[in-house]
Design a protein around this motif. Structure first.
Motif, PDB file in Angstrom:
ATOM      1  N   GLY A 102      23.279   8.332  31.496  1.00  6.90           N
ATOM      2  CA  GLY A 102      22.838   7.635  30.380  1.00  6.90           C
ATOM      3  C   GLY A 102      21.771   8.802  29.949  1.00  6.90           C
ATOM      4  O   GLY A 102      21.672   9.622  30.783  1.00  6.90           O
ATOM      5  N   SER A 103      21.004   8.591  28.822  1.00  3.99           N
ATOM      6  CA  SER A 103      20.256   9.531  28.317  1.00  3.99           C
ATOM      7  C   SER A 103      19.011   8.838  27.603  1.00  3.99           C
ATOM      8  O   SER A 103      19.032   7.794  27.545  1.00  3.99           O
ATOM      9  CB  SER A 103      20.876  10.335  27.247  1.00  3.99           C
ATOM     10  OG  SER A 103      21.033   9.559  26.022  1.00  3.99           O
ATOM     11  N   PRO A 104      17.766   9.388  27.698  1.00  4.25           N
ATOM     12  CA  PRO A 104      16.614   8.944  27.045  1.00  4.25           C
ATOM     13  C   PRO A 104      16.672   8.525  25.992  1.00  4.25           C
ATOM     14  O   PRO A 104      17.393   8.842  24.790  1.00  4.25           O
ATOM     15  CB  PRO A 104      15.523  10.196  27.115  1.00  4.25           C
ATOM     16  CG  PRO A 104      16.193  11.100  28.229  1.00  4.25           C
ATOM     17  CD  PRO A 104      17.475  10.909  27.932  1.00  4.25           C
ATOM     18  N   GLN A 105      16.264   7.133  25.492  1.00  2.00           N
ATOM     19  CA  GLN A 105      16.285   6.533  24.281  1.00  2.00           C
ATOM     20  C   GLN A 105      14.734   6.499  23.599  1.00  2.00           C
ATOM     21  O   GLN A 105      13.669   6.613  24.458  1.00  2.00           O
ATOM     22  CB  GLN A 105      16.553   5.410  24.387  1.00  2.00           C
ATOM     23  CG  GLN A 105      18.211   5.279  24.962  1.00  2.00           C
ATOM     24  CD  GLN A 105      19.148   5.882  23.996  1.00  2.00           C
ATOM     25  OE1 GLN A 105      19.197   5.877  22.846  1.00  2.00           O
ATOM     26  NE2 GLN A 105      20.088   6.716  24.740  1.00  2.00           N
ATOM     27  N   ARG A 106      14.771   6.480  22.493  1.00  2.00           N
ATOM     28  CA  ARG A 106      13.200   6.333  21.647  1.00  2.00           C
ATOM     29  C   ARG A 106      12.649   4.932  22.287  1.00  2.00           C
ATOM     30  O   ARG A 106      13.218   3.860  22.502  1.00  2.00           O
ATOM     31  CB  ARG A 106      13.436   6.052  20.187  1.00  2.00           C
ATOM     32  CG  ARG A 106      14.067   7.536  19.448  1.00  2.00           C
ATOM     33  CD  ARG A 106      13.945   7.306  17.994  1.00  2.00           C
ATOM     34  NE  ARG A 106      14.778   8.203  17.237  1.00  2.00           N
ATOM     35  CZ  ARG A 106      16.129   7.756  16.683  1.00  2.00           C
ATOM     36  NH1 ARG A 106      16.393   6.419  16.995  1.00  2.00           N
ATOM     37  NH2 ARG A 106      16.985   8.429  16.248  1.00  2.00           N
ATOM     38  N   GLY A 107      11.515   5.270  22.512  1.00  2.00           N
ATOM     39  CA  GLY A 107      10.633   4.036  23.224  1.00  2.00           C
ATOM     40  C   GLY A 107      10.515   4.144  24.514  1.00  2.00           C
ATOM     41  O   GLY A 107       9.743   3.531  25.214  1.00  2.00           O
ATOM     42  N   ASP A 108      11.458   4.861  25.207  1.00  2.00           N
ATOM     43  CA  ASP A 108      11.423   4.932  26.832  1.00  2.00           C
ATOM     44  C   ASP A 108      10.367   5.578  27.063  1.00  2.00           C
ATOM     45  O   ASP A 108       9.665   6.657  26.712  1.00  2.00           O
ATOM     46  CB  ASP A 108      12.604   5.731  27.382  1.00  2.00           C
ATOM     47  CG  ASP A 108      13.753   4.889  27.420  1.00  2.00           C
ATOM     48  OD1 ASP A 108      13.899   3.860  27.183  1.00  2.00           O
ATOM     49  OD2 ASP A 108      14.966   5.572  27.678  1.00  2.00           O
ATOM     50  N   VAL A 109       9.522   5.110  28.321  1.00  2.00           N
ATOM     51  CA  VAL A 109       8.279   5.890  29.005  1.00  2.00           C
ATOM     52  C   VAL A 109       9.069   6.791  30.167  1.00  2.00           C
ATOM     53  O   VAL A 109       9.645   6.235  30.904  1.00  2.00           O
ATOM     54  CB  VAL A 109       7.285   4.938  29.576  1.00  2.00           C
ATOM     55  CG1 VAL A 109       6.247   5.599  30.205  1.00  2.00           C
ATOM     56  CG2 VAL A 109       6.754   3.995  28.221  1.00  2.00           C
ATOM     57  N   MET A 110       8.879   8.067  29.917  1.00  2.00           N
ATOM     58  CA  MET A 110       9.716   9.220  30.782  1.00  2.00           C
ATOM     59  C   MET A 110       8.729   9.871  31.401  1.00  2.00           C
ATOM     60  O   MET A 110       7.751  10.536  31.014  1.00  2.00           O
ATOM     61  CB  MET A 110      10.621   9.859  30.127  1.00  2.00           C
ATOM     62  CG  MET A 110      11.546  10.863  30.793  1.00  2.00           C
ATOM     63  SD  MET A 110      12.735  11.387  29.629  1.00  2.00           S
ATOM     64  CE  MET A 110      11.952  12.867  28.819  1.00  2.00           C
ATOM     65  N   VAL A 111       9.030  10.304  32.743  1.00  2.00           N
ATOM     66  CA  VAL A 111       8.506  11.105  33.678  1.00  2.00           C
ATOM     67  C   VAL A 111       9.118  12.400  33.652  1.00  2.00           C
ATOM     68  O   VAL A 111      10.453  12.304  33.681  1.00  2.00           O
ATOM     69  CB  VAL A 111       8.393  10.666  35.091  1.00  2.00           C
ATOM     70  CG1 VAL A 111       7.712  11.896  36.052  1.00  2.00           C
ATOM     71  CG2 VAL A 111       7.221   9.383  35.222  1.00  2.00           C
ATOM     72  N   PHE A 112       8.484  13.691  33.451  1.00  2.00           N
ATOM     73  CA  PHE A 112       9.147  14.866  33.211  1.00  2.00           C
ATOM     74  C   PHE A 112       8.236  16.123  34.116  1.00  2.00           C
ATOM     75  O   PHE A 112       7.186  15.879  33.954  1.00  2.00           O
ATOM     76  CB  PHE A 112       9.782  15.135  31.775  1.00  2.00           C
ATOM     77  CG  PHE A 112       8.359  15.186  30.904  1.00  2.00           C
ATOM     78  CD1 PHE A 112       7.839  16.374  30.681  1.00  2.00           C
ATOM     79  CD2 PHE A 112       7.950  13.813  30.486  1.00  2.00           C
ATOM     80  CE1 PHE A 112       6.582  16.208  29.797  1.00  2.00           C
ATOM     81  CE2 PHE A 112       6.941  13.888  29.533  1.00  2.00           C
ATOM     82  CZ  PHE A 112       6.235  15.082  29.315  1.00  2.00           C
ATOM     83  N   ARG A 113       9.175  17.065  34.053  1.00  2.00           N
ATOM     84  CA  ARG A 113       8.231  18.111  34.613  1.00  2.00           C
ATOM     85  C   ARG A 113       7.719  18.913  33.429  1.00  2.00           C
ATOM     86  O   ARG A 113       8.302  19.275  32.305  1.00  2.00           O
ATOM     87  CB  ARG A 113       8.986  19.178  35.466  1.00  2.00           C
ATOM     88  CG  ARG A 113       9.422  18.476  36.867  1.00  2.00           C
ATOM     89  CD  ARG A 113      10.300  19.581  37.784  1.00  2.00           C
ATOM     90  NE  ARG A 113      11.370  20.414  36.985  1.00  2.00           N
ATOM     91  CZ  ARG A 113      12.392  19.572  36.697  1.00  2.00           C
ATOM     92  NH1 ARG A 113      12.628  18.416  37.352  1.00  2.00           N
ATOM     93  NH2 ARG A 113      13.566  20.338  36.396  1.00  2.00           N
TER      94      ARG A 113
END
Length: 262
Positions: A102-113
């Motif tokens: 899947g891919s990130p969607q608006r509203g998701d809380v995401m951890v990233f570098r």
């Protein structure tokens, strides 16, 4: 500290000890004799390290919230779980996606570098996906020319600093969440860095307008006036994604938060 690399090295070392013991040393050892201590410990730790490595690399990874940039959704001291496969299965260490889930969607809380220092993990909310035009003008968010639905609710009291911020409920896609604005904080961005694709952003006295490039994401903290995010350092490349945050599993200061946030 690259914990994933350290864990991988421990896995290789303990796995090598286990393999040497099973396939070579046991056949040469006299019946009933005791394993050397280094073989006993190394081989016994191998399955534990293997389990931790697989779970952390492909399933869930724990993180601790270090700052207040995501207040009121996430507080300093929250221990959260991150879904590692929500956005695709990636090879450990090199972080190369091998299966697209899947891919990130608006509203998701995401951890990233963090793009400016990939050794540091950041957590923010996905506001813009590839192709979006994001406008944050006079502290109000517009996506592709459509103002985001916002409702003001009771002010938020910061318990440790004892001051109030204006609090709103915002809807991004199917996700409703709260965010904060400080009335006395300026709307303009005065110290944005020279990030890649900065030419796709326009800065003015009211804030910033950006066209999100292909393969990039625009991130913002819920504590809008106390978050250094894509408004300051630019877009998050797809290869920097770690996973989707979804669950608070512990907080030493407030056990009522356990199980909240999804």
């Amino acid at each position: 500290m690259n914990f994933a690399l350290i864990l991988f090295i421990l896995l290789l070392v303990s796995g090598a000890i286990w393999a040497v013991d099973v396939f070579i040393m046991r056949r040469r050892r006299a019946a009933g004799s005791k394993d050397p201590w280094w073989v006993e410990y190394g081989a016994s730790f191998f399955p534990i390290i293997l389990l931790v490595f697989v779970l952390r690399s492909f399933v869930f990874e724990p993180f601790k919230i270090p700052s207040g940039s995501m207040i009121p959704t996430l507080l300093v001291g929250d221990f959260i779980l991150v879904n590692k496969y929500a956005y695709g299965v990636r090879l450990p260490i090199i972080d190369k996606k091998i299966i697209n889930v899947g891919s990130p969607q608006r509203g998701d809380v995401m951890v990233f570098r963090y793009p400016e220092d990939p050794s540091v993990d950041y957590i923010k909310r996905v506001v813009g996906v590839p192709g979006d035009t994001i406008a944050y003008q006079d502290k109000r968010l517009t996506i592709n020319g459509e103002p985001v639905e916002v409702t003001q609710v009771d002010d938020y009291l910061h318990p440790e600093r004892l001051f109030y911020s204006h609090q709103f409920v915002e809807k991004l896609g199917p996700v409703e969440h709260r965010f904060l604005n400080d009335e006395d904080a300026p709307a303009f961005i005065n110290d944005a860095s020279a990030f890649p694709h900065r030419e796709d952003c326009l800065y003015n006295h009211s804030g910033v307008i950006c066209k999100v490039p292909e393969g990039q994401y625009f991130m913002m903290g819920d504590n809008r006036d106390n978050s250094r995010d894509s408004r300051y350092w630019g877009f998050v490349p797809e290869q920097n994604i770690v996973g989707k945050a979804f669950f608070i599993w512990f907080n030493f200061n407030d056990l009522k938060r356990v199980g909240s946030f999804h």
